[in-house]
Design a protein around this motif. Structure first.
Motif, PDB file in Angstrom:
ATOM      1  N   ILE A 137      34.366  43.178  52.475  1.00 59.25           N
ATOM      2  CA  ILE A 137      35.121  44.428  52.557  1.00 59.25           C
ATOM      3  C   ILE A 137      35.622  44.860  51.186  1.00 59.25           C
ATOM      4  N   LEU A 138      36.087  43.883  50.398  1.00 56.76           N
ATOM      5  CA  LEU A 138      36.790  44.259  49.170  1.00 56.76           C
ATOM      6  C   LEU A 138      35.906  44.309  47.940  1.00 56.76           C
ATOM      7  N   GLU A 139      34.785  43.578  47.970  1.00 56.12           N
ATOM      8  CA  GLU A 139      34.055  43.462  46.717  1.00 56.12           C
ATOM      9  C   GLU A 139      33.524  44.805  46.233  1.00 56.12           C
ATOM     10  N   ARG A 140      33.255  45.700  47.172  1.00 56.02           N
ATOM     11  CA  ARG A 140      32.778  47.015  46.760  1.00 56.02           C
ATOM     12  C   ARG A 140      33.822  47.746  45.934  1.00 56.02           C
ATOM     13  N   ARG A 141      35.084  47.424  46.194  1.00 54.04           N
ATOM     14  CA  ARG A 141      36.148  48.130  45.481  1.00 54.04           C
ATOM     15  C   ARG A 141      36.573  47.391  44.221  1.00 54.04           C
ATOM     16  N   VAL A 142      35.935  46.265  43.973  1.00 59.49           N
ATOM     17  CA  VAL A 142      36.311  45.491  42.796  1.00 59.49           C
ATOM     18  C   VAL A 142      35.452  45.910  41.627  1.00 59.49           C
ATOM     19  N   HIS A 143      36.105  46.128  40.510  1.00 59.08           N
ATOM     20  CA  HIS A 143      35.352  46.498  39.317  1.00 59.08           C
ATOM     21  C   HIS A 143      35.190  45.290  38.403  1.00 59.08           C
ATOM     22  N   TYR A 144      33.942  44.864  38.228  1.00 57.65           N
ATOM     23  CA  TYR A 144      33.683  43.789  37.289  1.00 57.65           C
ATOM     24  C   TYR A 144      33.289  44.406  35.957  1.00 57.65           C
ATOM     25  N   ALA A 145      33.971  44.000  34.899  1.00 57.37           N
ATOM     26  CA  ALA A 145      33.672  44.587  33.587  1.00 57.37           C
ATOM     27  C   ALA A 145      32.262  44.210  33.174  1.00 57.37           C
ATOM     28  N   ARG A 146      31.511  45.218  32.760  1.00 52.93           N
ATOM     29  CA  ARG A 146      30.179  45.064  32.183  1.00 52.93           C
ATOM     30  C   ARG A 146      29.248  44.160  32.961  1.00 52.93           C
TER      31      ARG A 146
ATOM     32  N   PRO B 100      43.102  48.430  39.197  1.00 49.52           N
ATOM     33  CA  PRO B 100      41.633  48.417  39.326  1.00 49.52           C
ATOM     34  C   PRO B 100      40.951  47.570  38.252  1.00 49.52           C
ATOM     35  N   LEU B 101      41.500  47.596  37.037  1.00 48.02           N
ATOM     36  CA  LEU B 101      40.852  46.841  35.975  1.00 48.02           C
ATOM     37  C   LEU B 101      41.012  45.338  36.167  1.00 48.02           C
ATOM     38  N   ILE B 102      42.073  44.916  36.851  1.00 50.02           N
ATOM     39  CA  ILE B 102      42.205  43.482  37.095  1.00 50.02           C
ATOM     40  C   ILE B 102      41.828  43.132  38.532  1.00 50.02           C
ATOM     41  N   SER B 103      41.098  44.028  39.199  1.00 57.06           N
ATOM     42  CA  SER B 103      40.788  43.791  40.609  1.00 57.06           C
ATOM     43  C   SER B 103      40.023  42.485  40.863  1.00 57.06           C
ATOM     44  N   PRO B 104      39.156  42.031  39.942  1.00 58.39           N
ATOM     45  CA  PRO B 104      38.514  40.740  40.213  1.00 58.39           C
ATOM     46  C   PRO B 104      39.544  39.616  40.321  1.00 58.39           C
ATOM     47  N   VAL B 105      40.563  39.685  39.485  1.00 63.07           N
ATOM     48  CA  VAL B 105      41.619  38.680  39.521  1.00 63.07           C
ATOM     49  C   VAL B 105      42.379  38.763  40.845  1.00 63.07           C
ATOM     50  N   LEU B 106      42.645  39.988  41.298  1.00 54.91           N
ATOM     51  CA  LEU B 106      43.397  40.156  42.542  1.00 54.91           C
ATOM     52  C   LEU B 106      42.595  39.648  43.738  1.00 54.91           C
TER      53      LEU B 106
END
Lengths: 296, 399
Positions: free
Chosen positions: A287-296, A211-217
């Motif tokens: 679909i996926l951006e809602r599940r992506v966590h962007y830090a700060r 989850p913490l690297i989800s933006p990268v994924l």
């Protein structure tokens, strides 16, 4: 007048620019706009236009048929077959490359002596060109001298899978490099906190690290899907679209159609591919951006 | 049985410290002592982070590990948590040797310097996190540990949120919180599992000065209510002095002294402790013991008195270091020491007079405003009981 004179406080004020500012902005943007117009927007409009012309007498002259060529070709069997082949290629190459890259990155993301050597090895697939990789895999699959001596490249059911392997190998390297960089941004203390909270290695990976690297994924997923839809060289080198068209992806078909007698159909296919890519990419974001966590 | 006992130390409502519900008072964890026996941590390349540490932390005690950065205090704490392997020695929590026990099974919780919240989870999920996987002796200390039910988890999260004033913030994510609020969430996450020991690694260092002072009081209050063993690492001696039951002072991987804040202030075991505790630190002036005339220590042209009962143990000419706290130096016209004044800092309620005795820098603390000027000379006196004496070679305390 009096109302306009007092600037609205607190409310969101829409930015207004003076004509001078607008002129300056346009002047600064002009070079990039020019490049985009010359190499993207205008050719794209040309392409849309070419799609409305049907070739006659093997390209001796063209007839404006309006949208009917779009309708016929985009619903035709050949386009659908190409699209299906492209989708197959994406399905074979993207998840496997992504998962393998993540696994390698997770296993190489640790403080060990000599780990840099492994990191270099794992990322080397990224440094090999598509052509070199394809030739290597072409010979790997050679029924006589190949290491994996099979007849896959001549088997319509296996050819796409075999062609995909070289791309899986390459995607793995790209995923490895990018995921490894992402892992290095995950604070050690957060992982340690999870360890103390009782999370085992698998749960830590799935619940915390990924989850913490989800933006990268998400970035990787989007890029790899686009790469997959655009793949050409590896197919051209390994199977040339064969056997019996089993590996003819959309891009491959477009390339084959890129002759004066078929240029209209090629244009239609290109536009079709463009919209397929657009829709797939947009869907991934939506679909996926809602599940992506962007830090700060 | 374990959950019923008389209310104690209850903070009254309306007190200046955060008011706390009854739930917090009711809970009694199975507090445990933490014992280091010759514990050593060696890193590759013969770097010794912690050197044969012997330290016994009583159950329910607030122990502060104090020292400058690199002294091994954080490594010691991380060894309790199980985040660092132990090279040699024995570490026990309660009666159990935990050298090889998995971190999650040590029944300790930790507050990290960066708080280490999970940024993608809400405050609620963050606090609940330790309850999801770990097993707890929820049916009493003798019943087998088990996973908590959803209702039990919700109850504990609600309690922790109430105690730390986080009820309004449960749905937020850490990014939407202030530094102080994040720190509270980290405390709640540590608190919610009711561990045998809380480990805290410089938890206040990311807060501003005002919030830090307020949080110090709250932590002391929290500790008093939960009565759990706390091991608290800091380099800030003010935190150590104000919060600790006992302080363990470390330097270069070695334990220098363990004692109550009063002990280490009044009788520092060596020069390092003497200079580390106190603001401004203790003045240390090298000199020579003398038995001629009135026994004392010759320092920079004057003679400091000896602490009571020490005269007979000192040989003539022995090199020693005299230590005097800034508040124990008194300006007196017939004092035995002479100070050359360099500068005077006025702080409002007091002033600090900076100068030298001989070639050693010295600070004198004076109430009110000082009439002294830079460049002037002034005589200083000190009571014998306020003199600390250290061996010049070993730096150990003589008296």
């Amino acid at each position: 007048m009096t109302v306009a004179a007092t600037p609205a406080r607190g409310g969101r004020r829409r930015a207004r620019y003076s004509p001078r500012e607008v002129a300056l902005a346009l002047a600064l943007l002009a070079p990039s706009i020019a490049v985009f117009v010359a190499f993207f927007y205008r050719p794209f409009l040309n392409l849309l236009n070419w799609g409305t012309f049907e070739s006659r007498r093997n390209g001796a002259y063209f007839e404006d048929v309006g949208l009917s060529q779009y309708r016929e070709q985009l619903t035709g069997d050949d386009f659908r077959e190409g699209l299906w082949n492209s989708v197959q290629f994406v399905l074979y190459t993207v998840p496997a490359g992504l998962v393998l890259g993540v696994l390698l990155a997770v296993s190489a993301h640790r403080k060990l002596r000599g780990i840099k050597v492994f990191q270099a090895i794992f990322s080397s697939t990224l440094a090999s060109s598509v052509a070199v990789t394809s030739v290597i895999f072409f010979y790997l699959f050679n029924p006589v001298v190949g290491l994996i001596a099979t007849d896959w490249l001549n088997d319509p059911d296996m050819a796409m899978f075999a062609v995909s392997l070289s791309s899986v190998w390459q995607n793995m390297g790209l995923s490895f490099v990018i995921v490894l960089a992402g892992l290095q941004t995950v604070p050690d203390e957060v992982i340690e906190a999870a360890t103390l909270d009782g999370y085992g290695p698998t749960r830590r990976l799935l619940r915390i690290t990924l989850p913490l690297i989800s933006p990268v994924l998400l970035f990787l997923l989007v890029v790899l899907v686009i790469f997959g839809l655009q793949a050409f060289a590896q197919i051209d080198i390994i199977t040339k679209g064969g056997p019996v068209g089993a590996t003819e992806t959309l891009v491959f078909k477009i390339n084959r159609l890129n002759r004066p007698d078929n240029i209209g159909i090629g244009a239609v296919y290109s536009v079709g591919l463009f919209f397929v890519t657009l829709v797939v990419t947009t869907l991934q974001f939506v679909i996926l951006e809602r599940r992506v966590h962007y830090a700060r | 049985m374990p959950y019923t006992e008389e209310p104690r130390h209850r903070v009254g409502r309306g007190s200046s410290v955060r008011t706390v519900g009854d739930g917090a008072d009711r809970r009694r964890s199975y507090v445990a002592s933490v014992t280091f026996e010759g514990v050593t941590k060696e890193y590759e390349g013969d770097v010794v982070a912690v050197d044969a540490l012997d330290l016994s932390i009583d159950d329910g005690e607030f122990m502060v590990l104090l020292g400058p950065s690199g002294c091994g205090k954080t490594t010691a704490l991380r060894m309790i948590a199980g985040l660092e392997d132990i090279t040699a020695g024995k570490l026990s929590i309660g009666d159990r040797v935990v050298n090889d026990v998995d971190p999650a099974k040590r029944d300790v919780s930790m507050v990290f310097q960066s708080y280490a919240l999970y940024p993608h989870m809400t405050v609620q999920r963050n606090i609940e996190s330790p309850l999801l996987v770990r097993r707890y002796p929820a049916d009493g200390p003798d019943a087998p540990a088990r996973k908590l039910t959803g209702a039990e988890r919700a109850e504990r999260v609600a309690e922790a949120a109430r105690v730390l004033g986080l009820e309004e913030l449960l749905k937020r994510k850490p990014a939407a919180l202030s530094g102080g609020q994040r720190q509270r969430v980290a405390l709640a996450r540590a608190f919610v599992g009711r561990p045998q020991a809380f480990l805290m690694d410089e938890p206040l260092s990311n807060l501003d000065a005002k919030l830090r002072a307020a949080t110090r009081l709250e932590l002391v209050d929290l500790h008093r209510r939960v009565e759990t063993t706390v091991v608290y690492v800091t380099h800030d001696q003010v935190e150590a002095m104000t919060m600790a039951d006992r302080i363990a002072i470390m330097s270069a991987g070695r334990l220098q002294q363990v004692g109550t804040p009063q002990d280490v202030y009044a009788a520092p075991a060596n020069l390092f402790v003497a200079q580390f505790i106190g603001t401004p630190p203790m003045n240390t002036i090298p000199g020579t013991a003398t038995t001629e005339g009135a026994p004392g220590v010759d320092v920079g042209g004057g003679r400091a008195p000896l602490p009571p009962g020490l005269a007979s143990r000192l040989d003539e000419g022995r090199p020693v270091v005299v230590g005097v706290r800034p508040e124990h130096l008194v300006i007196a016209p017939d004092g035995p020491l002479e100070l050359v004044v360099r500068a005077v800092e006025w702080l409002g309620h007091e002033c600090l007079v900076f100068g030298t005795i001989g070639s050693s820098p010295v600070v004198v603390r004076q109430a009110g405003m000082s009439p002294l000027d830079a460049g002037g000379r002034v005589r200083l006196a000190v009571q014998p009981v306020d003199v600390h004496l250290f061996d010049a070679d070993t730096t150990e305390r003589l008296a």
